[in-house]
Structure formats: C-alpha cells, structure tokens
Motif scaffolding. Structure first.
Motif, mmCIF file in Angstrom:
data_model
loop_
_atom_site.group_PDB
_atom_site.id
_atom_site.type_symbol
_atom_site.label_atom_id
_atom_site.label_comp_id
_atom_site.label_asym_id
_atom_site.label_seq_id
_atom_site.Cartn_x
_atom_site.Cartn_y
_atom_site.Cartn_z
ATOM 1 N N ARG A 248 39.406 41.654 11.918
ATOM 2 C CA ARG A 248 39.123 40.885 13.141
ATOM 3 C C ARG A 248 39.091 41.788 14.359
ATOM 4 O O ARG A 248 38.258 41.624 15.255
ATOM 5 C CB ARG A 248 40.182 39.771 13.319
ATOM 6 C CG ARG A 248 40.044 38.625 12.314
ATOM 7 C CD ARG A 248 40.845 37.393 12.739
ATOM 8 N NE ARG A 248 42.276 37.668 12.879
ATOM 9 C CZ ARG A 248 43.163 37.639 11.876
ATOM 10 N NH1 ARG A 248 42.771 37.332 10.649
ATOM 11 N NH2 ARG A 248 44.435 37.897 12.099
ATOM 12 N N ILE A 249 39.996 42.763 14.414
ATOM 13 C CA ILE A 249 40.011 43.687 15.552
ATOM 14 C C ILE A 249 38.729 44.517 15.585
ATOM 15 O O ILE A 249 38.077 44.643 16.629
ATOM 16 C CB ILE A 249 41.249 44.612 15.485
ATOM 17 C CG1 ILE A 249 42.518 43.795 15.757
ATOM 18 C CG2 ILE A 249 41.120 45.764 16.475
ATOM 19 C CD1 ILE A 249 43.807 44.585 15.596
ATOM 20 N N ILE B 250 41.742 37.901 17.927
ATOM 21 C CA ILE B 250 42.210 38.885 16.946
ATOM 22 C C ILE B 250 43.504 38.485 16.246
ATOM 23 O O ILE B 250 43.669 38.765 15.064
ATOM 24 C CB ILE B 250 42.349 40.303 17.560
ATOM 25 C CG1 ILE B 250 43.448 40.375 18.622
ATOM 26 C CG2 ILE B 250 41.020 40.769 18.130
ATOM 27 C CD1 ILE B 250 43.608 41.772 19.224
#
Lengths: 196, 196
Positions: B92-93, B81
């Motif tokens: 990304r998270i 992340i």
C-alpha cells in the motif's frame, strides 16, 4: 625552454597545461555530455595536442573522473563490487558505496545538492552511475533487464544518501552504518539476481 | 471592471490570480530550485505584478510553503496506507506514494530540488514524512525499531523519486510504474515486518 615542448601547442608549466585540460574537459562534458564529448574537442578547448591529453589522463573515463574530482575511479569501483561471487554482489555494493559515501564529509553531499538544481551536475552523476554500477561488470548480472535491476539498486543508494546526509532524517542519520548495510545488502541481492 | 484593477497586469477574480501565482511558483521552483527562483520570475510566469505576489503571499518562503501543499493531507495518507492488513502494508505504501508522486508534473520535483539546497524545505519534507509514514498509524508496525524500519522505506521512496524525476536515470524514468511498485512492495514489507 617552453619552445622546446615536444607535443603541446601550449608551452610551459605542466601544472598549467593539466589545469587547462581539466577546465576544457569540464566545460566540454557539461556542454555535450559524456558520450558525445571527444578527446579531440577537449584538447581544442584547452589549446593543447590531443596526444597530450591522453598522456596526462589515459582515457576519457579517467579524464572525466579527474575533471570532476570524483571520490573513486570506475576501475576501483568495478574491482570492489564486481570481483567475487555473484551471490554476494548486493552486499559488496551496499558496503562499498555506503562505507565510502554515507559518512561525515562525504563528497555525496555536494554532488547530490548540485545534481538537484543543475543539469550539468545531474548529467555528471548519471555518467558516474553509468561508468560504475552500469559499467562492464554489470554483465555478471543475469539478463534481461540487468540495467533496470541495477537502477533499482542505484535508486535505493541515492535515497539512503539523500535521507541520511541531506534531509538528515534522524533514524537514518543516527543509525550505525552496519545496520543500514545489512538490510540493503539483502534487498540489492534480490533486485540483482532474484525475482523483480 | 477589470481595467480598474489597481496592481496586477492580470485582471479579474483574485482566486484566479492566486492560482496563477501558485502555478507559476511551482514551475519556477521546479526549474530553478528555491535559491535561484525569484519573486520577479514567478510573477512574470504568472503574468502579474511582483508586488501582487508579495501582497498575496508575503515572502518567497511563504509562497514556497503555499505552493507545495501536497495533494493529500496527512490524514488521507494515513487512511490510504495504514488501513488494512499489516501483511500488505508495504504494497500500500509503494502504490500510494509512487502513484501520487512518481508521475509527470509531480510536486516531488520542486520539493526535492528545494530540499537539497534549502534547510526550510528539507525541514518541511522531514515534517511531511513524520506526519505521514511516521504518523500514528506506525503503531501497527512491530516494535522495536519501527521508526528505523520506516526510515528505510522513506529512503527508498526518496531515492526512486530522485532517480526518476531529478536525475532521470533512463531505466527508472522510462519504466512502467507497476514494474517499480512490484519490487518495492516486497522490499517495504520485509523492512516493516521482516528481519532487518
């Protein structure tokens, strides 16, 4: 005196009758779910006349709320969140639910705990979401996917309540409520009327 | 040889037995929650003697901890992340956590159930959030209030997992994961680097 009771098959104290109806409602909702539960079935379970159930509780929705001691009725929620400009719907939802539930002594604590481990309670919480956030007022949210949009709002509310009240994540548990309501209001408004 | 096994009903390789117990523990915790799960029930699920479960894992708490070793270490999460442009951190998270956890058979099910009712599990989940989302990589998020910003992200993730996997709200449980990742990515990015 009890033999003169005009409607119910169960004679006697109205409080006893009311309590029997609530017991019957809880077990019937738990067994069949909200949609398939009927006033007739609940009345039979409580051994009273169906007319008496309606006399005491009005509608199946109101009986559901009373049986589960929910913190507010669907009508109250609808009035609080759906009455007003669509441009502020996200803000009204964030403020109403968090002011009522993200606070010490919140009924959300036991509701979330029970829902996590008991399907009956999960069914009750799903029904509550269905009757309030997904209730008739949802027609003001643009189609299509209005129920999906609202489910993102519901998920975020659940997560804030879970993080603040159950996990007690320090940054959430210790935050001023206004500092949570503000960013969530923006998010909810985008989920409801913006691009998702 | 296997007929000489001194305790378990399942003969053979200890690693196979250990793995069967862990599988049985995960499914039992997921189904019943931590409190109502029993060593006896887990042993039955794994088809081994209860004494063997205690021999390998000591206590129900220790078994729970062993059973919920998540499929990634804090280091792996941090790499997944935090490595990359800050402008895509929210995306990304959302993608990493939802791809790993918002899926059938997710370890999040038993973790959330247990956290709701057992302080040990809640502490474990808080710790996991602390080691990953709030880990060293969080320094890339602008100060001040970077931990509060990330706590909003954590809350939203928790809520989606709770709504999709535990409550099974139809619109969340049935949604294509990409349709959830997309709106959450935008929200997370705003929480992390925008105005809150």
């Amino acid at each position: 005196m009890s033999s003169q009771h005009p409607i119910g098959r169960r004679p006697g104290d109205p409080e006893v009758t009311r309590s029997a109806v609530l017991d019957g409602a809880r077990s019937t909702f738990a067994e069949h779910g909200f949609e398939r539960a009927t006033i007739r079935g609940i009345a039979a379970r409580a051994d009273v006349d169906p007319a008496l159930v309606l006399h005491y509780f009005g509608t199946k929705e109101q009986l559901f709320v009373a049986a589960h001691q929910l913190p507010f009725s669907p009508e109250e929620v609808a009035a609080a969140i759906f009455d007003g400009e669509i441009e502020d719907l996200g803000g009204r939802i964030a403020r109403f639910y968090l002011s009522a539930l993200a606070v010490p002594g919140s009924p959300a604590v036991s509701l979330l705990r029970a829902s996590a481990t008991h399907e009956n309670a999960a069914e009750m919480l799903r029904t509550f979401i269905d009757l309030t956030l997904m209730g008739p007022g949802i027609e003001t949210v643009p189609a299509p996917d209005r129920r999906f949009r609202m489910s993102l709002v519901a998920a975020h509310l659940l997560g804030v309540l879970f993080g603040r009240l159950i996990l007690e994540i320090p940054e959430l548990a210790g935050a001023d409520l206004e500092n949570i309501i503000r960013p969530l209001s923006t998010t909810f408004q985008r989920y409801l009327t913006g691009q998702v």
